[in-house]
Each structure stands twice: as C-alpha cells, then as structure tokens.
Design a protein around this motif. Structure first.
Motif, PDB file in Angstrom:
ATOM      1  N   GLN A 357     -27.923   5.791 -16.690  1.00  0.00           N
ATOM      2  CA  GLN A 357     -28.857   4.882 -15.967  1.00  0.00           C
ATOM      3  C   GLN A 357     -29.522   5.669 -14.595  1.00  0.00           C
ATOM      4  O   GLN A 357     -28.765   6.261 -13.892  1.00  0.00           O
ATOM      5  CB  GLN A 357     -27.910   3.953 -15.331  1.00  0.00           C
ATOM      6  CG  GLN A 357     -27.116   3.378 -16.430  1.00  0.00           C
ATOM      7  CD  GLN A 357     -26.401   2.220 -15.900  1.00  0.00           C
ATOM      8  OE1 GLN A 357     -25.782   1.995 -14.881  1.00  0.00           O
ATOM      9  NE2 GLN A 357     -25.883   1.261 -16.677  1.00  0.00           N
ATOM     10  N   LYS A 358     -30.970   5.587 -14.572  1.00  0.00           N
ATOM     11  CA  LYS A 358     -31.449   6.346 -13.655  1.00  0.00           C
ATOM     12  C   LYS A 358     -32.656   5.430 -12.824  1.00  0.00           C
ATOM     13  O   LYS A 358     -32.999   4.411 -13.620  1.00  0.00           O
ATOM     14  CB  LYS A 358     -32.444   7.551 -14.385  1.00  0.00           C
ATOM     15  CG  LYS A 358     -31.765   8.620 -15.139  1.00  0.00           C
ATOM     16  CD  LYS A 358     -32.390   9.569 -15.642  1.00  0.00           C
ATOM     17  CE  LYS A 358     -33.265   8.862 -17.122  1.00  0.00           C
ATOM     18  NZ  LYS A 358     -34.341  10.300 -17.525  1.00  0.00           N
ATOM     19  N   GLN A 359     -32.525   5.480 -11.778  1.00  0.00           N
ATOM     20  CA  GLN A 359     -33.520   4.859 -11.002  1.00  0.00           C
ATOM     21  C   GLN A 359     -34.462   5.877 -10.218  1.00  0.00           C
ATOM     22  O   GLN A 359     -33.820   6.808  -9.294  1.00  0.00           O
ATOM     23  CB  GLN A 359     -32.750   3.935  -9.697  1.00  0.00           C
ATOM     24  CG  GLN A 359     -33.568   3.072  -9.192  1.00  0.00           C
ATOM     25  CD  GLN A 359     -33.019   2.238  -7.999  1.00  0.00           C
ATOM     26  OE1 GLN A 359     -31.955   1.418  -8.623  1.00  0.00           O
ATOM     27  NE2 GLN A 359     -32.934   2.078  -6.692  1.00  0.00           N
ATOM     28  N   LYS A 366     -40.782   1.424  -7.936  1.00  0.00           N
ATOM     29  CA  LYS A 366     -39.307   1.638  -8.476  1.00  0.00           C
ATOM     30  C   LYS A 366     -39.189   1.247  -9.886  1.00  0.00           C
ATOM     31  O   LYS A 366     -39.646   0.107 -10.321  1.00  0.00           O
ATOM     32  CB  LYS A 366     -38.258   0.732  -7.381  1.00  0.00           C
ATOM     33  CG  LYS A 366     -36.856   0.982  -7.983  1.00  0.00           C
ATOM     34  CD  LYS A 366     -35.817   0.259  -6.901  1.00  0.00           C
ATOM     35  CE  LYS A 366     -36.048  -1.176  -7.393  1.00  0.00           C
ATOM     36  NZ  LYS A 366     -34.909  -2.118  -6.770  1.00  0.00           N
ATOM     37  N   VAL A 367     -38.611   2.398 -10.920  1.00  0.00           N
ATOM     38  CA  VAL A 367     -38.602   2.208 -12.134  1.00  0.00           C
ATOM     39  C   VAL A 367     -37.004   2.135 -12.518  1.00  0.00           C
ATOM     40  O   VAL A 367     -36.263   3.264 -12.049  1.00  0.00           O
ATOM     41  CB  VAL A 367     -39.541   3.286 -12.844  1.00  0.00           C
ATOM     42  CG1 VAL A 367     -39.083   2.936 -14.497  1.00  0.00           C
ATOM     43  CG2 VAL A 367     -40.745   2.978 -12.611  1.00  0.00           C
ATOM     44  N   LEU A 368     -36.751   1.504 -13.308  1.00  0.00           N
ATOM     45  CA  LEU A 368     -35.082   1.604 -13.895  1.00  0.00           C
ATOM     46  C   LEU A 368     -35.087   2.203 -15.316  1.00  0.00           C
ATOM     47  O   LEU A 368     -36.084   1.376 -16.103  1.00  0.00           O
ATOM     48  CB  LEU A 368     -34.205   0.303 -13.611  1.00  0.00           C
ATOM     49  CG  LEU A 368     -33.844  -0.124 -12.402  1.00  0.00           C
ATOM     50  CD1 LEU A 368     -35.016  -0.506 -11.286  1.00  0.00           C
ATOM     51  CD2 LEU A 368     -32.619  -1.236 -12.426  1.00  0.00           C
ATOM     52  N   SER A 378     -37.614   1.847 -20.178  1.00  0.00           N
ATOM     53  CA  SER A 378     -37.635   1.467 -18.805  1.00  0.00           C
ATOM     54  C   SER A 378     -38.283   0.247 -18.236  1.00  0.00           C
ATOM     55  O   SER A 378     -39.232  -0.307 -19.128  1.00  0.00           O
ATOM     56  CB  SER A 378     -38.763   2.789 -18.245  1.00  0.00           C
ATOM     57  OG  SER A 378     -38.275   4.090 -18.354  1.00  0.00           O
ATOM     58  N   ALA A 379     -38.095  -0.119 -17.331  1.00  0.00           N
ATOM     59  CA  ALA A 379     -38.774  -1.553 -16.551  1.00  0.00           C
ATOM     60  C   ALA A 379     -38.928  -1.227 -15.074  1.00  0.00           C
ATOM     61  O   ALA A 379     -38.302  -0.403 -14.433  1.00  0.00           O
ATOM     62  CB  ALA A 379     -37.896  -2.522 -17.103  1.00  0.00           C
ATOM     63  N   ALA A 380     -39.678  -2.008 -14.590  1.00  0.00           N
ATOM     64  CA  ALA A 380     -40.300  -1.855 -13.028  1.00  0.00           C
ATOM     65  C   ALA A 380     -40.271  -3.574 -12.792  1.00  0.00           C
ATOM     66  O   ALA A 380     -41.180  -4.024 -13.055  1.00  0.00           O
ATOM     67  CB  ALA A 380     -41.429  -1.109 -12.780  1.00  0.00           C
ATOM     68  N   PRO A 381     -39.370  -3.939 -11.675  1.00  0.00           N
ATOM     69  CA  PRO A 381     -39.532  -5.378 -11.152  1.00  0.00           C
ATOM     70  C   PRO A 381     -40.853  -5.757 -10.747  1.00  0.00           C
ATOM     71  O   PRO A 381     -41.451  -6.727 -10.636  1.00  0.00           O
ATOM     72  CB  PRO A 381     -38.429  -5.447 -10.210  1.00  0.00           C
ATOM     73  CG  PRO A 381     -37.746  -4.048 -10.005  1.00  0.00           C
ATOM     74  CD  PRO A 381     -38.136  -3.126 -11.046  1.00  0.00           C
ATOM     75  N   ALA A 382     -41.329  -4.585  -9.981  1.00  0.00           N
ATOM     76  CA  ALA A 382     -42.733  -4.775  -9.278  1.00  0.00           C
ATOM     77  C   ALA A 382     -43.795  -4.950 -10.310  1.00  0.00           C
ATOM     78  O   ALA A 382     -44.924  -5.557 -10.011  1.00  0.00           O
ATOM     79  CB  ALA A 382     -43.015  -3.755  -8.197  1.00  0.00           C
TER      80      ALA A 382
END
Length: 464
Positions: A357-359, A366-368, A378-382
C-alpha cells in the motif's frame, strides 16, 4: 373428399374420406374435432387429446425435434390401465379470457362411482396447465385412493435442482434419465431443448427416468366429496431462462442471481481458486450413471507435467503442485469416458507474495496505490471518485484525464478510468460533493483476504 378408383375392368369404386388439418398462426385461436382427436390452437401452439389412448400432446406449430405428452389418468392402488381404452363420456373445448381449454370427463369402472374431470389450458405465450378433479359420485366411501399420471418430457439438455444445488448438463448430450430424480429438492425441471420447463405442486411426488410419474395420495373420499389435483405446468418459450422459470415454479421473486453447477464439475482447492502450497483438483459426476473415467490434468503454461487419476465412485482427484509466488495458471482437464471425451479448464492463482500500500504525490496530488507485483491500481481523492490507473505487468490499461478532469468528445467533465456514477446526479454535481479514499482489507466468502481502496462520496449539495 370423394375418391374414385377405376380398375382395369369392371365398375369404378367410389368412397369418401374426411381430411382435417389445423392452419393456425400468430393471433389465431380456435378448436375442433377430427376422427382421431380433439384439439385447440392458440397462437403458435396446439393442444391435442387423442380419442383412442387419452394421450394429450402439447405441440409447437414451429417445426421442432422435441415433444411433450401427458398420458391418461390412473387410479389405484393398484393402478388401473382402464383409461388406455375407455373414452371420455364428455369433451368440451373453447376459450376463456384468451386461454384455450379442453375439458374431458371420465367414469371409472375399476373404482365404481369415481368421476374424473380433466382440464387442460393453453395460452398464446406457450404456457400449458393440466389439472384434475376426482369426484366420488357413488354411495360408498372410496378408500386407499391414489392418483397418477405419466409425462413424456423429451429432455436432452436438462437443468435440475438436485440435493440442494442446481445441476445443468452443459455438454448438451445428457438425458433426463441419467439423473436421480428421487434427489430433486424443488418442484421443477427445465430443458434447454425448446426452452421448456415443467413444474408441479410441492405436495406431489415425482418418480421415473425418461418418463415421469407424478402421483398423490387422495386417502378416502366420502360420497359426494371431491379432491382437486393442483395444476401441472409446462412452459414453452414462455420464460427467458431457467432462473425465470424457477421463480414461477417456486412462486418467489428473488433478486439473487442463482447459478448452476455443471453435471461434470471440476473443483480446485475445494472451490477456492486462490491456493497456497500443493492443492487438490477434483472432478465430480453428478449423474447417476457409472463414472468410469480417466482424468488427466495439465498446465496451460507448462508449469507441471501432466498427471492422471482414475475415477472412484462418482469422483476423481489429483494433487497438483504449488504455484510460484504471485503466479497464476490455467489447468486443462481431459476426462476420458467410454464413448465420450470431455474437456474442462479452471484458473488458479497463488496466494504468495505481498500487497504493498503506497501513498505518494503525483502532479502535486496525493495518490493512493495498491500493488501486488503483477497488478497495481491508483486513485486520488482530489481528482475524482474512481480509479484512474490500472497497470498489469507494466502496461497501463486505463485512459484518464489525470491530474484534472477535462472535456472529451461529448463528455464534460471526463475523468476516464473506472469510478462512481449516481443516478440523477450530473458529473459536475458529483465532483462538487466531498469524497474520501482509504486503504481497506476485506475477506470474501471463501476466507481470502483482499486489500484495496474504499472510495466514499458524501452527497450534500444536491437538493431536489
């Protein structure tokens, strides 16, 4: 039709013969009588009651290779064959509310005083039903009274509820008689030949093999008492699938998607395709016939040499070697039986390896990321409520507008990837809602642990 035969010498011979044919079609509904049978036609289907053996045939007017026959009634015990020749004392035909019917009345000689009324209905949608009324019109009680009727239901590709599971002969070669009907756990059977289904009342008992016996214990009928045999239904192209027909038979409306099991079933690791260490491959024969077979398992990737085992009872099993960490394979299965060879294939996946799990930041956002080696996403809330990147073995499979939504063709905004859509909420409105993404770990129904991303959207600014 008048016919004249002229011999070479002598006077001509004249005789007449009545010819009858039913010319039915879409939307037509009528009935009649010939020298040999009574009939009604409704749309593309026809119902025929023979005058000699009291056999009722349900027929599609479209040329088919199958047929369904409902045989004469029988009273017992012991069961009598009187209605193989005894004609009904009265026959009516007609239609009610768009449904055609034939009603026949029989008087029993083996059980004096017993009257049987037979009512068969046929709809234009191919739904047929047959029900019976047993009446004691005599002056004495009729004790130990049983009723039985036989059905010839041609069935080459059956689906059956056996021992709590739905078994389907997907090879298209198996007949109904190959299965143990005593193990039926629901009141229906289905055939892909003609898209036909047969169901009956839950309190009736089914027996037989290629021919079916449906029977019920009527007990004792007092003078003037009447017993009703609930309808037996036959559907012909009435329902779109066996799942729809099953809901009709059980009188339920299930949302769950019920699936079937192949009558020749291949199972790895007890049904769990995610394996660690050596694992078992089992092949089951759900038919009643003797399972004399040799099973060969081989790797599609060549990771192990072919392995063989002979069937014992209705089962054959082999032990297959461990997969490499984070590996996967397809197991090819050859089943050699007397006269027929079958091929099956199952996928297996290794549980070895680690999930990372990478942030991190990309383009200032910010990408998870979840990464197990071969696959990462990968996903990015912003950016938006979805996954914008899916990489398999170093190859990106998603097209996305990351790091910012933008127009594309008729979409505006367009994010790409895969994500959330909410009915009645536009893309612009969706992006205005607060959202969050976090790492999660969840078990599935087989106990496997899955790591991924949980995406939440909190709809606040969408008054209606």
């Amino acid at each position: 039709m008048e016919i004249t035969a002229q011999p070479q010498s002598g006077e001509p011979v004249k005789y007449s013969q009545e010819l009858t044919a039913a010319f039915a079609g879409r939307g037509s509904r009528f009935g009649g009588e010939t020298n040999d049978y009574y009939f009604v036609a409704n749309g593309r289907y026809m119902l025929i009651l023979g005058k000699y053996f009291n056999t009722m045939e349900v027929r599609s007017l479209v040329k088919t290779i199958y047929s369904t026959y409902f045989m004469r009634p029988q009273l017992g015990l012991p069961y009598s064959v009187e209605f193989a020749k005894t004609k009904p004392v009265q026959v009516e035909w007609g239609d009610e509310d768009g449904v055609s019917f034939i009603r026949a009345t029989y008087h029993s000689s083996s059980r004096p005083g017993i009257v049987i009324e037979r009512l068969a209905r046929l709809g234009a949608d191919g739904l047929f039903s047959q029900q019976w009324s047993i009446i004691n019109a005599g002056e004495e009680p009729a004790a130990n009274l049983w009723f039985k009727t036989m059905i010839n239901f041609d069935n080459v590709w059956p689906v059956l509820p056996l021992r709590g599971r739905i078994i389907e002969a997907r090879d298209g070669r198996s007949y109904l008689g190959a299965f143990a009907l005593r193990d039926l756990t629901e009141n229906w059977i289905y055939s892909h030949t003609g898209n036909r289904g047969l169901c009956w009342a839950k309190d009736m008992t089914i027996k037989g093999d290629d021919w079916l016996w449906l029977e019920t214990d009527l007990g004792t009928l007092a003078p003037g008492q009447q017993a009703e045999i609930k309808p037996i239904y036959l559907s012909m192209n009435t329902f779109g699938s066996w799942q729809e027909f099953r809901q009709f038979a059980l009188q339920v409306n299930e949302k769950e998607n019920i699936t079937s099991t192949d009558s020749l079933e291949a199972v790895v690791n007890g049904g769990n395709p995610f394996v660690s260490g050596d694992y078992e491959l089992a092949v089951y024969q759900h038919q009643e016939k003797n399972f004399s077979a040799q099973v060969t398992a081989s790797s599609a990737s060549g990771s192990f040499a072919p392995r063989r085992a002979d069937a014992v009872g209705n089962r054959a099993s082999l032990t297959l070697p461990e997969l490499p960490p984070a590996g996967f394979d397809a197991v090819n299965i050859a089943v050699e039986t007397t006269g027929v060879d079958y091929q099956r294939q199952v996928a297996v996946f290794s549980c070895g390896g680690q999930v990372e799990q990478k942030q991190q930041e990309q383009e200032g956002i910010k990408v998870l990321t979840v990464d197990n080696g071969p696959v990462s996403f990968s996903a990015a809330p912003a950016f938006g409520p979805g996954v914008f990147s899916l990489i398999f073995q170093g190859q990106e499979w998603f097209d996305a507008s990351f790091p910012a939504p933008g127009p594309k063709s008729w979409w505006n905004p367009w994010l790409g990837g895969t994500g959330v859509e909410i009915q009645s909420l536009s893309g612009k409105s969706l992006l205005r809602q607060p959202r969050s993404i976090q790492f999660v770990c969840l078990p599935d129904n087989l106990g496997n642990q899955w790591q991924g991303l949980q995406i939440e959207v909190d709809v606040r600014e969408h008054e209606k």
